[in-house]
Design an enzyme around this catalytic site. Structure first.
Site, PDB file in Angstrom:
ATOM      1  N   HIS A  23       0.819  -1.223   0.000  1.00 46.81           N
ATOM      2  CA  HIS A  23       0.000   0.000   0.000  1.00 46.81           C
ATOM      3  C   HIS A  23       0.856   1.279   0.000  1.00 46.81           C
ATOM      4  CE1 HIS A  23       0.375   0.425   4.368  1.00 46.81           C
ATOM      5  NE2 HIS A  23      -0.437  -0.554   4.651  1.00 46.81           N
ATOM      6  N   HIS A  77      -4.684  -8.745  15.000  1.00 45.07           N
ATOM      7  CA  HIS A  77      -4.757  -7.502  14.221  1.00 45.07           C
ATOM      8  C   HIS A  77      -5.598  -7.776  12.976  1.00 45.07           C
ATOM      9  CE1 HIS A  77      -3.679  -3.850  12.268  1.00 45.07           C
ATOM     10  NE2 HIS A  77      -2.527  -4.211  11.724  1.00 45.07           N
ATOM     11  N   GLU A  79      -5.931  -6.031  10.146  1.00 43.98           N
ATOM     12  CA  GLU A  79      -5.539  -5.511   8.840  1.00 43.98           C
ATOM     13  C   GLU A  79      -5.393  -6.689   7.856  1.00 43.98           C
ATOM     14  OE1 GLU A  79      -2.288  -2.698   8.824  1.00 43.98           O
ATOM     15  OE2 GLU A  79      -2.872  -1.996   6.822  1.00 43.98           O
ATOM     16  N   ASP A  81      -3.418  -7.775   5.628  1.00 44.86           N
ATOM     17  CA  ASP A  81      -2.196  -8.556   5.395  1.00 44.86           C
ATOM     18  C   ASP A  81      -2.067  -9.701   6.406  1.00 44.86           C
ATOM     19  OD1 ASP A  81      -1.824  -6.323   7.123  1.00 44.86           O
ATOM     20  OD2 ASP A  81       0.343  -6.514   7.019  1.00 44.86           O
ATOM     21  N   HIS A 144      -0.936  -0.537  15.398  1.00 45.06           N
ATOM     22  CA  HIS A 144      -1.236   0.796  14.911  1.00 45.06           C
ATOM     23  C   HIS A 144      -2.692   0.936  14.455  1.00 45.06           C
ATOM     24  CE1 HIS A 144      -1.081  -0.181  10.435  1.00 45.06           C
ATOM     25  NE2 HIS A 144      -0.833  -1.334  11.026  1.00 45.06           N
ATOM     26  N   ASP A 163       2.247  -6.310  14.399  1.00 49.79           N
ATOM     27  CA  ASP A 163       3.129  -5.448  13.603  1.00 49.79           C
ATOM     28  C   ASP A 163       4.308  -4.854  14.394  1.00 49.79           C
ATOM     29  OD1 ASP A 163       1.768  -5.676  11.194  1.00 49.79           O
ATOM     30  OD2 ASP A 163       0.529  -3.918  11.545  1.00 49.79           O
ATOM     31  N   TYR A 191      10.100   0.478   8.690  1.00 50.79           N
ATOM     32  CA  TYR A 191       8.754   0.037   9.058  1.00 50.79           C
ATOM     33  C   TYR A 191       8.162   0.971  10.115  1.00 50.79           C
ATOM     34  CZ  TYR A 191       4.840  -2.977   9.956  1.00 50.79           C
ATOM     35  OH  TYR A 191       3.565  -3.450  10.063  1.00 50.79           O
ATOM     36  N   HIS A 222       5.826  -9.479  10.960  1.00 48.87           N
ATOM     37  CA  HIS A 222       6.591  -9.231   9.726  1.00 48.87           C
ATOM     38  C   HIS A 222       8.085  -9.389  10.016  1.00 48.87           C
ATOM     39  CE1 HIS A 222       3.227  -7.572   7.451  1.00 48.87           C
ATOM     40  NE2 HIS A 222       2.974  -6.716   8.412  1.00 48.87           N
TER      41      HIS A 222
HETATM   42 FE1  FEO Z   1      -1.004  -3.402  10.263  1.00 47.80          FE
HETATM   43 FE2  FEO Z   1       0.991  -5.806   9.031  1.00 47.80          FE
HETATM   44  O1  FEO Z   1      -0.597  -4.902   9.249  1.00 47.80           O
END
Ligand code: FEO
Length: 398
Positions: A23, A77, A79, A81, A144, A163, A191, A222
């Site tokens: 993104h 989380h 999100e 991903d 986040h 994250d 990051y 990640h």
């Molecule tokens: Fe906030 Fe890796 O997604």
């Protein structure tokens, strides 16, 4: 590839070697989406991956256990991903109950049809026993996203940190001591700068919570799992969350016919002779991700553009909009730029830097068509002034 964190605790995620755009975040070293499987009397999968990699995740799970034996899917989380594979994964894990907090469920429910999911809503501080292992849930709002959460396993001293402490880096090693640490720390900084920077206060709160935990491993969502350099990443997060200024000057610019570039180089030369780390960033070539990364710890920023259509050039505008959203704080700087028959860019940048609450060291520095020798001398002096401030700010920081 060693995927074993501890006996019966394994990484089962996906290494994405080819992704270069996350993104708009430039992932020049690729990325990973980390999921973890804990096998005990009850079996839990912690987080999933992007939907398109669900098959790989399920294959990794099936290599370790019968999918029908997975009892829980923990979502730290929402999100996509980490969560967009959930619908497909839940279909293939027939006995799994999704475990998440209320806000997470509400978010997942917006992204997907959750009507046939078995769901257990947990609250901050709640625990779930798997047998020998306990999952403790610690909410970390706005690190986040609002629903963000850690899962801690006290018996193994492992923090599953979603994250937080992550890095976009594809590697064959899953652990921090198996991958080049310079690259890992650079990606951790990038990051933080591009994803987490606006939430420094919340990060500071999370670090306090983490300080109460006995941690031997941080299994982020990640990049590499931290086990040998935990102090290094915690210390970096402490500095980044407080915007600790380095003795570093950032000169950011875009140019049309090299006039603003000449000014940028003169400012850079002035800063460079003053014993600081002076970075020259051509925003149209370096891009937004590098800009945010370099801005994170720069004490001083000069931002310039040639005038185009009574304003600044498009990538300069994009850079300022991006930085404004990331809310870097505690920096000094000034605007500069060239113009022809109508003024515009330097003044517009000056206004935007003031909105970002930079302490302005001077009025905008401008040149008509080509910077004269006296303008270049002024640029050089302004660069020295930036460096002087940067050094002072770095040495005054407590
Ligand atoms: Fe906030 Fe890796 O997604």
């Amino acid at each position: 590839m060693d995927t074993t964190l501890r006996d019966n605790i394994n990484w089962v995620g996906y290494v994405d070697w080819t992704v270069r755009d996350f993104h708009s975040f430039e992932t020049t070293r690729g990325a990973t989406y980390n999921s973890y499987l804990i096998r005990d009397e009850k079996t839990a999968l912690i987080d999933t991956v992007k939907a398109r990699y669900a098959r790989e995740l399920l294959k990794n799970v099936a290599n370790l256990t019968d999918p029908s034996k997975v009892d829980y899917l923990i979502c730290n989380h929402a999100e996509p991903d980490h969560a967009s594979a959930i619908p497909q994964v839940l279909k293939e894990l027939p006995n799994a109950t999704l475990v998440c907090n209320q806000k997470c469920y509400q978010t997942l429910d917006k992204f997907s049809d959750t009507s046939d999911w078995k769901t257990k809503i947990i609250s901050n501080g709640e625990s779930l026993s798997l047998g020998k292992h306990t999952l403790q849930f610690i909410e970390t709002p706005m690190v986040h996203w609002p629903e963000s959460m850690f899962t801690y396993v006290p018996e193994e001293k492992i923090l599953f940190s979603m994250d937080a402490f992550g890095q976009h880096i594809a590697s064959s090693g899953r652990f921090d001591d198996e991958v080049d640490m310079c690259a890992v720390m650079q990606e951790a900084k990038s990051y933080y700068a591009n994803i987490v920077m606006p939430y420094g206060k919340q990060v500071a709160g999370v670090l306090k919570k983490a300080a109460d935990l006995d941690i031997e491993m941080i299994a982020t969502s990640h990049g590499v799992i931290w086990r040998s350099h935990i102090d290094k990443i915690i210390s970096a997060y402490k500095n980044w969350s407080r915007f600790r200024p380095a003795a570093k000057v950032l000169i950011v610019y875009d140019t049309m016919w090299e006039s603003t570039a000449q000014m940028a180089r003169a400012i850079h030369a002035g800063a460079s002779i003053s014993g600081v780390d002076a970075q020259l960033v051509h925003i149209r070539r370096s891009g937004l991700t590098a800009l945010a990364t370099e801005a994170l710890d720069a004490a001083a920023i000069a931002f310039g553009s040639a005038t185009l259509n009574r304003g600044m050039m498009p990538m300069a505008a994009a850079g300022l909009a991006y930085l404004e959203g990331l809310r870097p704080t505690g920096k000094v700087g000034f605007a500069f730029g060239s113009y022809g028959w109508g003024k515009g860019a330097a003044e517009a940048i000056d206004e935007r830097l003031k909105v970002m609450k930079l302490e302005m060291l001077r009025e905008p520095l401008k040149a008509q068509y080509r910077p004269s020798k006296s303008v270049l001398d002024e640029c050089h002096t302004a660069g020295q002034e930036l460096a002087k401030n940067a050094k002072q700010m770095a040495s005054d920081w407590k």
